[in-house]
Design a protein around this motif. Sequence first.
Motif, PDB file in Angstrom:
ATOM      1  N   GLY A  10       0.832  -1.209   0.000  1.00 45.61           N
ATOM      2  CA  GLY A  10       0.000   0.000   0.000  1.00 45.61           C
ATOM      3  C   GLY A  10       0.862   1.253   0.000  1.00 45.61           C
ATOM      4  O   GLY A  10       0.460   2.314  -0.482  1.00 45.61           O
ATOM      5  N   ASN A  74       4.367  12.687  -8.494  1.00 46.42           N
ATOM      6  CA  ASN A  74       3.598  11.640  -7.802  1.00 46.42           C
ATOM      7  C   ASN A  74       2.165  12.164  -7.671  1.00 46.42           C
ATOM      8  O   ASN A  74       1.862  13.249  -8.184  1.00 46.42           O
ATOM      9  CB  ASN A  74       4.199  11.313  -6.428  1.00 46.42           C
ATOM     10  CG  ASN A  74       4.515  12.567  -5.628  1.00 46.42           C
ATOM     11  OD1 ASN A  74       3.749  13.517  -5.626  1.00 46.42           O
ATOM     12  ND2 ASN A  74       5.651  12.576  -4.969  1.00 46.42           N
ATOM     13  N   SER A  75       1.304  11.468  -6.960  1.00 46.19           N
ATOM     14  CA  SER A  75      -0.061  11.999  -6.891  1.00 46.19           C
ATOM     15  C   SER A  75      -0.159  13.191  -5.936  1.00 46.19           C
ATOM     16  O   SER A  75      -0.995  14.058  -6.135  1.00 46.19           O
ATOM     17  CB  SER A  75      -1.082  10.910  -6.548  1.00 46.19           C
ATOM     18  OG  SER A  75      -0.715  10.250  -5.390  1.00 46.19           O
ATOM     19  N   THR A  76       0.687  13.271  -4.941  1.00 44.67           N
ATOM     20  CA  THR A  76       0.673  14.451  -4.065  1.00 44.67           C
ATOM     21  C   THR A  76       0.908  15.707  -4.893  1.00 44.67           C
ATOM     22  O   THR A  76       0.223  16.723  -4.745  1.00 44.67           O
ATOM     23  CB  THR A  76       1.783  14.324  -2.986  1.00 44.67           C
ATOM     24  OG1 THR A  76       1.576  13.114  -2.271  1.00 44.67           O
ATOM     25  CG2 THR A  76       1.769  15.495  -2.030  1.00 44.67           C
ATOM     26  N   LEU A  79      -2.143  16.327  -7.070  1.00 47.86           N
ATOM     27  CA  LEU A  79      -3.282  16.819  -6.281  1.00 47.86           C
ATOM     28  C   LEU A  79      -3.069  18.274  -5.861  1.00 47.86           C
ATOM     29  O   LEU A  79      -4.014  19.058  -5.816  1.00 47.86           O
ATOM     30  CB  LEU A  79      -3.497  15.907  -5.066  1.00 47.86           C
ATOM     31  CG  LEU A  79      -4.088  14.536  -5.446  1.00 47.86           C
ATOM     32  CD1 LEU A  79      -3.801  13.487  -4.372  1.00 47.86           C
ATOM     33  CD2 LEU A  79      -5.584  14.633  -5.706  1.00 47.86           C
ATOM     34  N   HIS A 100      -6.524  10.816   1.941  1.00 45.46           N
ATOM     35  CA  HIS A 100      -5.100  10.866   2.288  1.00 45.46           C
ATOM     36  C   HIS A 100      -4.711  12.334   2.515  1.00 45.46           C
ATOM     37  O   HIS A 100      -5.342  13.239   1.971  1.00 45.46           O
ATOM     38  CB  HIS A 100      -4.331  10.278   1.098  1.00 45.46           C
ATOM     39  CG  HIS A 100      -2.876  10.067   1.324  1.00 45.46           C
ATOM     40  ND1 HIS A 100      -1.938  11.042   1.084  1.00 45.46           N
ATOM     41  CD2 HIS A 100      -2.186   8.978   1.739  1.00 45.46           C
ATOM     42  CE1 HIS A 100      -0.732  10.565   1.341  1.00 45.46           C
ATOM     43  NE2 HIS A 100      -0.849   9.318   1.747  1.00 45.46           N
ATOM     44  N   ASN A 148     -11.246   9.979  -2.922  1.00 40.14           N
ATOM     45  CA  ASN A 148     -10.347   8.891  -3.343  1.00 40.14           C
ATOM     46  C   ASN A 148     -11.121   7.661  -3.807  1.00 40.14           C
ATOM     47  O   ASN A 148     -12.232   7.397  -3.355  1.00 40.14           O
ATOM     48  CB  ASN A 148      -9.219   8.644  -2.351  1.00 40.14           C
ATOM     49  CG  ASN A 148      -9.501   7.657  -1.257  1.00 40.14           C
ATOM     50  OD1 ASN A 148     -10.244   6.700  -1.426  1.00 40.14           O
ATOM     51  ND2 ASN A 148      -8.885   7.883  -0.118  1.00 40.14           N
ATOM     52  N   ALA A 150     -10.017   4.321  -3.897  1.00 38.67           N
ATOM     53  CA  ALA A 150      -9.917   3.205  -2.951  1.00 38.67           C
ATOM     54  C   ALA A 150      -9.103   3.669  -1.755  1.00 38.67           C
ATOM     55  O   ALA A 150      -8.049   4.301  -1.909  1.00 38.67           O
ATOM     56  CB  ALA A 150      -9.258   2.010  -3.610  1.00 38.67           C
ATOM     57  N   ASN A 152      -6.628   3.926   1.283  1.00 40.52           N
ATOM     58  CA  ASN A 152      -5.327   3.350   1.643  1.00 40.52           C
ATOM     59  C   ASN A 152      -5.320   2.859   3.091  1.00 40.52           C
ATOM     60  O   ASN A 152      -4.322   2.333   3.550  1.00 40.52           O
ATOM     61  CB  ASN A 152      -4.208   4.378   1.437  1.00 40.52           C
ATOM     62  CG  ASN A 152      -4.334   5.557   2.372  1.00 40.52           C
ATOM     63  OD1 ASN A 152      -5.395   6.154   2.479  1.00 40.52           O
ATOM     64  ND2 ASN A 152      -3.262   5.912   3.057  1.00 40.52           N
ATOM     65  N   ASP A 177      -8.831  10.646  -6.750  1.00 40.98           N
ATOM     66  CA  ASP A 177      -7.471  10.245  -6.393  1.00 40.98           C
ATOM     67  C   ASP A 177      -7.402   8.724  -6.556  1.00 40.98           C
ATOM     68  O   ASP A 177      -7.969   7.985  -5.766  1.00 40.98           O
ATOM     69  CB  ASP A 177      -7.209  10.671  -4.938  1.00 40.98           C
ATOM     70  CG  ASP A 177      -5.929  10.064  -4.367  1.00 40.98           C
ATOM     71  OD1 ASP A 177      -5.152   9.463  -5.125  1.00 40.98           O
ATOM     72  OD2 ASP A 177      -5.723  10.204  -3.144  1.00 40.98           O
ATOM     73  N   SER A 179      -4.682   6.840  -6.515  1.00 42.10           N
ATOM     74  CA  SER A 179      -3.348   6.378  -6.098  1.00 42.10           C
ATOM     75  C   SER A 179      -3.338   4.895  -5.734  1.00 42.10           C
ATOM     76  O   SER A 179      -2.380   4.187  -6.028  1.00 42.10           O
ATOM     77  CB  SER A 179      -2.871   7.165  -4.876  1.00 42.10           C
ATOM     78  OG  SER A 179      -2.865   8.525  -5.150  1.00 42.10           O
ATOM     79  N   GLN A 180      -4.376   4.441  -5.043  1.00 42.63           N
ATOM     80  CA  GLN A 180      -4.397   3.041  -4.614  1.00 42.63           C
ATOM     81  C   GLN A 180      -5.062   2.124  -5.630  1.00 42.63           C
ATOM     82  O   GLN A 180      -4.753   0.931  -5.682  1.00 42.63           O
ATOM     83  CB  GLN A 180      -5.144   2.906  -3.273  1.00 42.63           C
ATOM     84  CG  GLN A 180      -4.403   3.481  -2.092  1.00 42.63           C
ATOM     85  CD  GLN A 180      -3.153   2.685  -1.709  1.00 42.63           C
ATOM     86  OE1 GLN A 180      -3.012   1.511  -2.049  1.00 42.63           O
ATOM     87  NE2 GLN A 180      -2.242   3.319  -1.003  1.00 42.63           N
ATOM     88  N   THR A 200      -0.411   8.006  -9.089  1.00 41.19           N
ATOM     89  CA  THR A 200       0.998   7.918  -8.729  1.00 41.19           C
ATOM     90  C   THR A 200       1.565   6.666  -9.385  1.00 41.19           C
ATOM     91  O   THR A 200       0.847   5.669  -9.554  1.00 41.19           O
ATOM     92  CB  THR A 200       1.163   7.916  -7.189  1.00 41.19           C
ATOM     93  OG1 THR A 200       2.473   8.336  -6.859  1.00 41.19           O
ATOM     94  CG2 THR A 200       0.870   6.568  -6.546  1.00 41.19           C
ATOM     95  N   HIS A 202       4.259   4.663  -8.506  1.00 38.77           N
ATOM     96  CA  HIS A 202       5.075   3.672  -7.799  1.00 38.77           C
ATOM     97  C   HIS A 202       4.285   2.654  -6.982  1.00 38.77           C
ATOM     98  O   HIS A 202       4.876   1.777  -6.363  1.00 38.77           O
ATOM     99  CB  HIS A 202       6.049   4.397  -6.862  1.00 38.77           C
ATOM    100  CG  HIS A 202       5.370   5.135  -5.738  1.00 38.77           C
ATOM    101  ND1 HIS A 202       5.281   4.619  -4.476  1.00 38.77           N
ATOM    102  CD2 HIS A 202       4.721   6.332  -5.708  1.00 38.77           C
ATOM    103  CE1 HIS A 202       4.626   5.481  -3.698  1.00 38.77           C
ATOM    104  NE2 HIS A 202       4.273   6.528  -4.428  1.00 38.77           N
ATOM    105  N   LYS A 203       2.962   2.800  -6.968  1.00 40.01           N
ATOM    106  CA  LYS A 203       2.176   1.823  -6.195  1.00 40.01           C
ATOM    107  C   LYS A 203       1.744   0.714  -7.145  1.00 40.01           C
ATOM    108  O   LYS A 203       2.595   0.019  -7.695  1.00 40.01           O
ATOM    109  CB  LYS A 203       1.017   2.526  -5.486  1.00 40.01           C
ATOM    110  CG  LYS A 203       1.489   3.548  -4.440  1.00 40.01           C
ATOM    111  CD  LYS A 203       0.308   4.129  -3.687  1.00 40.01           C
ATOM    112  CE  LYS A 203       0.674   5.333  -2.868  1.00 40.01           C
ATOM    113  NZ  LYS A 203       1.209   5.019  -1.542  1.00 40.01           N
TER     114      LYS A 203
HETATM  115  C1  LIG Z   1      -5.013   7.267  -1.362  1.00 38.58           C
HETATM  116  C2  LIG Z   1      -3.669   7.913  -1.535  1.00 38.58           C
HETATM  117  N1  LIG Z   1      -3.596   9.140  -2.084  1.00 38.58           N
HETATM  118  C3  LIG Z   1      -2.426   9.753  -2.279  1.00 38.58           C
HETATM  119  C4  LIG Z   1      -1.238   9.158  -1.912  1.00 38.58           C
HETATM  120  C5  LIG Z   1       0.042   9.894  -2.146  1.00 38.58           C
HETATM  121  O1  LIG Z   1       0.868   9.204  -3.012  1.00 38.58           O
HETATM  122  P1  LIG Z   1       2.344   9.765  -3.308  1.00 38.58           P
HETATM  123  O2  LIG Z   1       3.063   9.706  -1.988  1.00 38.58           O
HETATM  124  O3  LIG Z   1       2.905   8.840  -4.301  1.00 38.58           O
HETATM  125  O4  LIG Z   1       2.187  11.136  -3.775  1.00 38.58           O
HETATM  126  C6  LIG Z   1      -1.261   7.910  -1.320  1.00 38.58           C
HETATM  127  C7  LIG Z   1      -0.006   7.274  -0.865  1.00 38.58           C
HETATM  128  O5  LIG Z   1       0.035   6.550   0.107  1.00 38.58           O
HETATM  129  C8  LIG Z   1      -2.506   7.263  -1.138  1.00 38.58           C
HETATM  130  O6  LIG Z   1      -2.570   6.050  -0.595  1.00 38.58           O
END
Ligand SMILES: Cc1ncc(COP(=O)(O)O)c(C=O)c1O
Length: 386
Positions: A10, A74-76, A79, A100, A148, A150, A152, A177, A179-180, A200, A202-203
């Motif tokens: 995760g 990344n997604s941060t 976003l 998140h 989001n 799903a 995290n 979002d 990301s997951q 993102t 890398h997940k």
């Molecule tokens: C639901 C969710 N959104 C956003 C993020 C942020 O991802 P990143 O750290 O790759 O920007 C995460 C990372 O854990 C996440 O689980």
Amino acid sequence: MDKLIFLDNGATSFPKPEEVYTFMDHFYRNFGVNPGRSGYDLCMETGELVETTRKMLTDFFNGKDPNRLCFSCNSTDALNLIINGMLKEGDHAITTTIEHNSVLRPLYHLYKYSGVELDYIPFDDKGFVDPYDFPKKFKKNTKLVIVNHASNVIGTIQPLKEIGRYCKENGIPFGIDVSQSAGKIPVDMEELNADIVAFTGHKSLLGPTGIGGLYVREGIEIRHTRAGGTGVRSAVPTHLDEYPYRLEYGTMNTLGVAGLHAGLKWIQKKGLEYIHNHEMKLTTMLRDGLKNVEGVITYCQDDLTDHISIFLFNVKGLEALDTGTILDVDHNIACRTGLHCAPLAHKQLGTDKIHGGVRFGIGPFNTEEHIKAAVEAVKEIAETRR
Ligand SMILES: Cc1ncc(COP(=O)(O)O)c(C=O)c1O
């Protein structure tokens, strides 16, 4: 000591498919130059990989125009571009308590420093928000709904399609979002009625760290919140308005794009259905193995319909961090403990008082043996504690 059992997918997927390592090595040795308008062959080849990957991701999210797929770190990062580029003083935004910090914090900053109003929709005791709660909060100045796909923390898949439909009917931009979820379940922005997608790399997309992005539907306005080099039309004094340059700044992480490219190809070869079925089979095994164990508390895992392979639990009488340390030191199992950057979700679950929970994140390379070992380890910890 036995080999590490990695159940922290995760946080980031590990390992990556072999193809990702091989392709990144090949790419960086042979084509690791800066793409842009230069005409030499290497530069063109690098640019081509970037554009091919843009197209692959656009198709993956069922977007229409690859130019509206912008790469970020990344997604941060994505976003922040979305939230800061869409909201200003006097606007109102709606999000949920299951987000998140990459959504919560940029929104809170705008609330605290720029006079943006916020509403948070809570989730129910099964871990889902009710789509009908959203239109109840719509106002004339609502400029963004962001949710989001799903969680995290507990793995629940939110009813985005219905939320998106309410947003669409009321002309309110809807950002998601993923990301997951991206790489585990389909993310079809048409089907989900989404206007903006943040991802993102890398997940579950199985790429490296440092690469992510966003897709922005035509007609959605995101202001520039940064400016810099684009590699094209350098004489223009302001940052370019046209996509994808509009939301891309500086030298791109081409090595990251290469890894993401290979990750996506691997996912396409295996198929999302295969990946999700494999991961949910293991999540079900885990749930069944821990269901009736005295002293083990699970959160929103009783019914795994509309779930991804994220599993949250605690051992009664132990803080999450302690359980994680025992799993690591005595059993060589990697997991993630604490609040998982989702403080409001833990607050609602009541786990904030015990410093969060223990999260197992199951990935495509986990096996039944890993899950059997994890179940036995948690049972042993709970038994010892009793
Ligand atoms: C639901 C969710 N959104 C956003 C993020 C942020 O991802 P990143 O750290 O790759 O920007 C995460 C990372 O854990 C996440 O689980």
